[in-house]
Design a protein around this motif. Structure first.
Motif: not given
Ligand code: UD1
Length: 428
Positions: A314-315, A129-134, A171-173, A337-338, A23
């Motif tokens: 969570t992982d 797992r949406p990407v709305d925050l990005h 959100s990590v991503g 988290i999920f 990651n």
């Molecule tokens: C990263 C990790 C993953 C880990 C997760 C949480 C990588 C490649 N993957 O995933 O292994 O389980 O962090 O520690 O590093 N969310 C939204 N909207 C968004 C983005 C996220 O609602 O635009 C929600 C997700 O659905 C989830 C929560 O936010 O419920 C956390 O997700 P996020 O931290 O973004 O996880 P990833 O970056 O996808």
């Protein structure tokens, strides 16, 4: 599709070297798109997810070369990535659907090239797992985003401009995408409520070595002063804290004695604390940790709740649950988290675990013994929890759909066999 065949009952004993963090490596690889110069990444794990992302980067014009193990005394692989120019801004569905982390090309492509077209990752086994925050945060930097035919089409014809962004949720991503985009934006960006995972600080360290100006990574407020050009760098990926935690839990579950080397134990303090509460002896050194449990004293049941870093990851939830399946007493495990990350529960129950699910909480009542069974891997971490269960179960466990494991665990059967586990891969 490969399967793993295991005979349970052997306490693990020996040493396991820890690989570079998947990651951390994935966002670092996408950061290479921000410069035309070579980015050299060391200690890159050999995993299917890394190969998938390499293919995505190749689509955009990146030239990649991989050198084998042990070069210059290094463990892991050395990956060199150079993208003289972005030749194509499209990240296609066939690749993105294999791995959600492909979304991390969005920020870099937009910042350097002014345009990105990335397939929406779609649903995945552990929730929507949406990407709305990005997307919302990139819009605040001045991007125009439309959704067309399943693709995110982002444009920044006049470049990105710094902004004050407060993420409504952590959100990590999204934090990673924004760090990369803001590094090439005009002016200052402040990110509030940013994720604090160690992989974020690692990405920021690499970006700073490339000439970015990022302060506060690892805390909840990060400040980025944008620059017009980034250069190449040479960066070593941090050790995988999730792999470390997984093998620590495997050692604890089997009543073994295992030393994990080449790691950073302070990155999993939340787990160490819980293992100690459960009666496991954990000795921490600077870059290694020893995990040991008397096989005649079962682990105690302890409650756990997943949280963003520095909380319990969570992982590691599924692996922790596998340990609690044979603990003395009960353990309440809450996933915050999920919303759908309990796919391992029915499989663990097929092996004799006593688990009750109520929404995001699982009540695990420890049983004396699990029994081997044919089980199905569903996602990466769920799969490895079945491996832990297989290590402690009586008799044979057959784990199908092992490709999930290959996404995130380097040479898992070799690392476990070296510590006395009976585990072999059957190529089907
Ligand atoms: C990263 C990790 C993953 C880990 C997760 C949480 C990588 C490649 N993957 O995933 O292994 O389980 O962090 O520690 O590093 N969310 C939204 N909207 C968004 C983005 C996220 O609602 O635009 C929600 C997700 O659905 C989830 C929560 O936010 O419920 C956390 O997700 P996020 O931290 O973004 O996880 P990833 O970056 O996808």
């Amino acid at each position: 599709m490969d399967k793993l065949i295991m005979q349970g009952g052997q306490p693990l004993s020996g040493t396991i070297p820890i690989s570079g963090a998947k990651n951390a490596a994935l966002p670092l690889m996408t950061a290479s798109l921000l410069t035309s110069e070579p980015l050299i990444l060391r200690h890159v794990p050999h995993l299917a997810d890394i190969t998938t992302l390499a293919e995505v980067l190749g689509e955009h014009g990146a030239e990649l070369s991989l050198h084998g193990h042990g070069e210059g005394g290094e463990t892991g692989r050395v990956l060199s990535i150079t993208t003289p120019r972005i030749t194509n801004a499209v990240a296609p569905y066939e690749l993105v659907r294999k791995m959600r982390a492909s979304i991390l090309v969005l920020g870099p492509l937009l910042a350097r090239h002014g345009e990105a077209k990335v397939s929406l990752p779609g649903g995945c086994a552990i929730g929507t797992r949406p990407v709305d925050l990005h997307l919302k945060a990139l819009e605040q930097l001045g991007a125009t985003i439309t959704l067309e035919g399943g693709y995110i089409h982002a444009r920044a014809d006049n470049g990105l401009r710094g902004a004050h962004i407060r993420f409504p949720a952590i959100s990590v991503g999204a934090t990673e995408n924004l760090l990369m985009a803001a590094s090439l934006a005009e002016g200052e960006t402040i990110l509030e409520n940013a994720a604090r995972e160690p992989e974020i600080a690692d990405l920021a360290a690499c970006l700073n070595a490339m000439g970015a100006d990022i302060r506060g990574a690892g805390s909840e407020t990060i400040t980025v002063s944008g620059t017009t050009r980034l250069r190449g760098a040479d960066h070593r990926v941090i050790p995988d804290r999730i792999e470390t935690g997984t093998y620590a839990l495997a050692a604890a579950a089997t009543g073994g004695d295992v030393t994990l080397t080449g790691t950073r134990p302070e990155l999993i303090d939340s787990l160490t604390e819980l293992m100690q509460q459960a009666g496991v002896a954990v000795t921490v050194e600077k870059d290694s940790m020893r995990v040991c449990r008397d096989p005649d004293r079962p682990m105690e049941g302890v409650d756990m709740m997943t949280q963003p870093y520095p909380g319990f990851p969570t992982d590691l939830q599924a692996q922790f649950m596998a340990c609690m399946a044979t603990a003395q007493g009960a353990a309440m495990i809450s996933e915050t988290i999920f919303e759908n990350r309990f796919m391992h529960v029915p499989e663990l129950m097929r092996m004799g675990a006593n688990i009750n699910l109520h929404g995001g909480t699982a009540l695990v009542r420890g049983v004396k013994q699990l029994t081997g069974a044919p089980v199905m891997a569903t996602d990466l971490r769920a799969s490895v929890s079945l491996v832990i269960a297989g290590l402690i179960a009586k008799g044979e466990t057959e784990i199908n759909r092992v490709y999930h494991l290959d996404r995130g665990y380097e040479r898992i059967e070799d690392k476990l066999s070296a510590c006395g586990a009976s585990i072999r891969r059957e190529r089907v």
